[in-house]
Design a protein around this motif. Sequence first.
Motif, PDB file in Angstrom:
ATOM      1  N   LEU A 184      -6.564  -1.724   0.930  1.00 43.75           N
ATOM      2  CA  LEU A 184      -7.089  -1.175   2.179  1.00 43.75           C
ATOM      3  C   LEU A 184      -8.140  -2.105   2.786  1.00 43.75           C
ATOM      4  N   GLN A 185      -9.001  -2.672   1.962  1.00 41.28           N
ATOM      5  CA  GLN A 185     -10.013  -3.597   2.478  1.00 41.28           C
ATOM      6  C   GLN A 185      -9.367  -4.864   3.035  1.00 41.28           C
ATOM      7  N   PHE A 237      -4.060  10.471   2.238  1.00 38.24           N
ATOM      8  CA  PHE A 237      -4.155   9.014   2.327  1.00 38.24           C
ATOM      9  C   PHE A 237      -2.765   8.399   2.491  1.00 38.24           C
ATOM     10  N   ALA A 249      -1.612   6.197   5.628  1.00 41.72           N
ATOM     11  CA  ALA A 249      -1.197   4.814   5.382  1.00 41.72           C
ATOM     12  C   ALA A 249       0.183   4.563   5.988  1.00 41.72           C
ATOM     13  N   ARG A 282      -5.293   0.636  -4.313  1.00 39.97           N
ATOM     14  CA  ARG A 282      -5.370   1.150  -2.940  1.00 39.97           C
ATOM     15  C   ARG A 282      -6.655   0.710  -2.249  1.00 39.97           C
ATOM     16  N   THR A 283      -7.754   0.778  -2.967  1.00 41.27           N
ATOM     17  CA  THR A 283      -9.042   0.396  -2.393  1.00 41.27           C
ATOM     18  C   THR A 283      -9.044  -1.079  -1.994  1.00 41.27           C
ATOM     19  N   ALA A 301      -7.728  -3.891   6.381  1.00 44.06           N
ATOM     20  CA  ALA A 301      -8.738  -3.684   7.424  1.00 44.06           C
ATOM     21  C   ALA A 301      -9.242  -5.028   7.954  1.00 44.06           C
ATOM     22  N   LEU A 345      -6.840   3.478  11.558  1.00 42.77           N
ATOM     23  CA  LEU A 345      -7.490   2.734  10.475  1.00 42.77           C
ATOM     24  C   LEU A 345      -8.836   3.343  10.063  1.00 42.77           C
ATOM     25  N   VAL A 387      -8.739   7.792  -1.312  1.00 38.13           N
ATOM     26  CA  VAL A 387      -7.535   7.026  -1.628  1.00 38.13           C
ATOM     27  C   VAL A 387      -6.633   7.706  -2.657  1.00 38.13           C
ATOM     28  N   LEU A 430      -8.188   6.334   7.988  1.00 31.26           N
ATOM     29  CA  LEU A 430      -7.685   5.944   6.673  1.00 31.26           C
ATOM     30  C   LEU A 430      -8.823   5.450   5.784  1.00 31.26           C
ATOM     31  N   LEU A 431      -9.722   4.674   6.347  1.00 32.69           N
ATOM     32  CA  LEU A 431     -10.868   4.159   5.587  1.00 32.69           C
ATOM     33  C   LEU A 431     -11.780   5.290   5.100  1.00 32.69           C
ATOM     34  N   LEU A 451       0.832  -1.207   0.000  1.00 34.54           N
ATOM     35  CA  LEU A 451       0.000   0.000   0.000  1.00 34.54           C
ATOM     36  C   LEU A 451       0.864   1.254   0.000  1.00 34.54           C
TER      37      LEU A 451
END
Length: 149
Positions: free
Chosen positions: A36-37, A99, A103, A32-33, A40, A86, A94, A89-90, A21
Amino acid sequence: MDAIALLKQDHKTVKALLTELADTTNRALKTRTELLQKIATEIRVHTTIEEEIFYPAFKAASDKADDGKMFFEALEEHRAAGDLVLPDLLDTDVQSDQFGGRAKVLKELVEHHADEEEKEMFPRARELMDKAQLQQLGERMAQRKAELG
């Protein structure tokens, strides 16, 4: 797999995802999306199995004040990363410069936490618990991890 081996594997996985990331640019919307998921989910599952299973077993086996300090510090590090950084960031675009900064902060928090556990808490846990206990904890944690998906 024993509890410590399982947790170290989780650390390796999430650190690799965070590095990936951190190496992305603002243009990497889809990457990135998706990363990130994954991050998380990994963090949520990992902190849950530590807080529900590993940390209580560590605390129950411990016999020194320093062990209690390690326990509470680890919980606070989970709170800082999982409940503060987190979620921010969510909620961050992104594709923004913000971001990237957030990150990086999450990556540094996770790396610090994992390193402390691996250098201090895990060796101490091996002193406090025998192989059979760590194996049983690992099995419980793997089962819980599967439930959390």
